[in-house]
Write an enzyme that holds these catalytic residues in place. Structure first.
Site, PDB file in Angstrom:
ATOM      1  N   ASN A  68       0.849  -1.192   0.000  1.00 26.63           N
ATOM      2  CA  ASN A  68       0.000   0.000   0.000  1.00 26.63           C
ATOM      3  C   ASN A  68       0.883   1.240   0.000  1.00 26.63           C
ATOM      4  O   ASN A  68       2.046   1.183   0.398  1.00 26.63           O
ATOM      5  CB  ASN A  68      -0.873  -0.007   1.270  1.00 26.63           C
ATOM      6  N   HIS A  76       0.937   5.195   1.533  1.00 24.95           N
ATOM      7  CA  HIS A  76       0.277   6.048   2.511  1.00 24.95           C
ATOM      8  C   HIS A  76       0.933   7.435   2.476  1.00 24.95           C
ATOM      9  O   HIS A  76       2.158   7.528   2.450  1.00 24.95           O
ATOM     10  CB  HIS A  76       0.417   5.425   3.907  1.00 24.95           C
ATOM     11  N   VAL A 107      -4.023  -0.900  10.659  1.00 28.18           N
ATOM     12  CA  VAL A 107      -4.190   0.273   9.795  1.00 28.18           C
ATOM     13  C   VAL A 107      -2.809   0.868   9.500  1.00 28.18           C
ATOM     14  O   VAL A 107      -2.159   1.418  10.394  1.00 28.18           O
ATOM     15  CB  VAL A 107      -5.102   1.336  10.470  1.00 28.18           C
TER      16      VAL A 107
HETATM   17  C1  GRF Z   1      -2.956   8.785  -2.159  1.00 26.32           C
HETATM   18  O1  GRF Z   1      -2.662   9.968  -1.474  1.00 26.32           O
HETATM   19  C2  GRF Z   1      -2.481   7.588  -1.396  1.00 26.32           C
HETATM   20  O2  GRF Z   1      -1.327   7.841  -0.642  1.00 26.32           O
HETATM   21  C3  GRF Z   1      -3.632   7.302  -0.464  1.00 26.32           C
HETATM   22  O3  GRF Z   1      -4.783   7.593  -1.221  1.00 26.32           O
HETATM   23  C4  GRF Z   1      -4.456   8.525  -2.246  1.00 26.32           C
HETATM   24  C5  GRF Z   1      -4.838   7.881  -3.545  1.00 26.32           C
HETATM   25  O4  GRF Z   1      -4.702   8.736  -4.637  1.00 26.32           O
HETATM   26  N1  GRF Z   1      -3.579   5.945   0.027  1.00 26.32           N
HETATM   27  P1  GRF Z   1      -4.900   8.173  -6.096  1.00 26.32           P
HETATM   28  O5  GRF Z   1      -6.280   7.522  -6.143  1.00 26.32           O
HETATM   29  O6  GRF Z   1      -3.805   7.176  -6.367  1.00 26.32           O
HETATM   30  O7  GRF Z   1      -4.820   9.356  -6.988  1.00 26.32           O
END
Ligand code: GRF
Length: 217
Positions: free
Chosen positions: A107, A109, A144
């Site tokens: 993931n 973040h 989380v």
């Molecule tokens: C990003 O800021 C990511 O870090 C977070 O959700 C947002 C997703 O943006 N988990 P996108 O849909 O990839 O434009």
């Protein structure tokens, strides 16, 4: 390497990975499927236009997360996915999916974990008053944003930053480190040792050193 991208909205990180594959910055990888829990996700539309297979199981009204994840697992099985990239996927992943893809779900973040996990990470960073924040690519576990950290990149919080400007600054870094991390997986260089992730070095100085701002010279 066959990728599954999970998204719930805009999908800019998905597009960054897709572009990196197309331009050859990620080698030996293809996006096998884009999954979404949200039928209106922009990223889903982009994937369809790009001719990528998509699967959507609307999560609205679905209370049983376990059952929902079992359904996803069954729906994506035929794609033989090697790595799942959560990219703005707004659902907590349960053991139903985690066990089926052990150490194969990552993931991104928008904060330097373990600081500011959960929602509105950029807002949390501004409210706390940190001078440096950034983004983190990490393995997904049952918590989380609590899995082992793979790659991070930092940005400076300027005095005149607000949530929008800070988010944009961080997002630019996300679009660099997420594809770079996927490239490492495709090169089979990511080693998970307990909570520590080590990157097997092929060259004296890798792209990763540069991205992380590490300079041992
Ligand atoms: C990003 O800021 C990511 O870090 C977070 O959700 C947002 C997703 O943006 N988990 P996108 O849909 O990839 O434009």
């Amino acid at each position: 390497m066959r990728l599954g991208i999970f998204l719930s909205g805009r999908g800019s990180n998905f597009v960054a990975i897709y572009e990196a594959i197309r331009s050859g910055r990620i080698k030996n990888a293809e996006i096998a499927v884009v999954f979404s829990n949200n039928p209106d996700a922009k990223g889903l539309e982009y994937a369809k236009d790009a001719g990528i297979d998509t699967v959507c199981i609307p999560s609205k009204g679905r209370k049983d997360r376990h059952e929902y994840d079992i359904e996803i697992t069954a729906a994506i099985e035929r794609y033989n996915i090697d790595l799942i990239c959560l990219a703005g996927y707004m659902r907590i992943v349960t053991p139903a999916l985690l066990d089926a893809y052990k150490d194969k779900i990552i993931n991104i973040h928008p904060a330097l974990l373990p600081a500011f996990p959960g929602l509105d990470a950029q807002k949390q960073a501004l409210s706390y008053g940190v001078k440096i924040t950034g983004c983190t690519v990490h393995f997904v576990d049952g918590g989380v944003d609590s899995g082992a950290i793979i790659m991070q990149s930092s940005v400076i919080v300027d005095d005149d930053d607000n949530e929008d400007s800070l988010s944009a600054k961080i997002l630019r870094r996300e679009h660099i480190i997420y594809p770079a991390t996927v490239a490492l997986f495709a090169e089979n260089r990511v080693m998970l040792e307990g909570r520590r992730v080590k990157i097997r070095n092929d060259d004296e100085k890798t792209d990763i050193d540069i991205i992380n701002g590490i300079d041992n010279a």
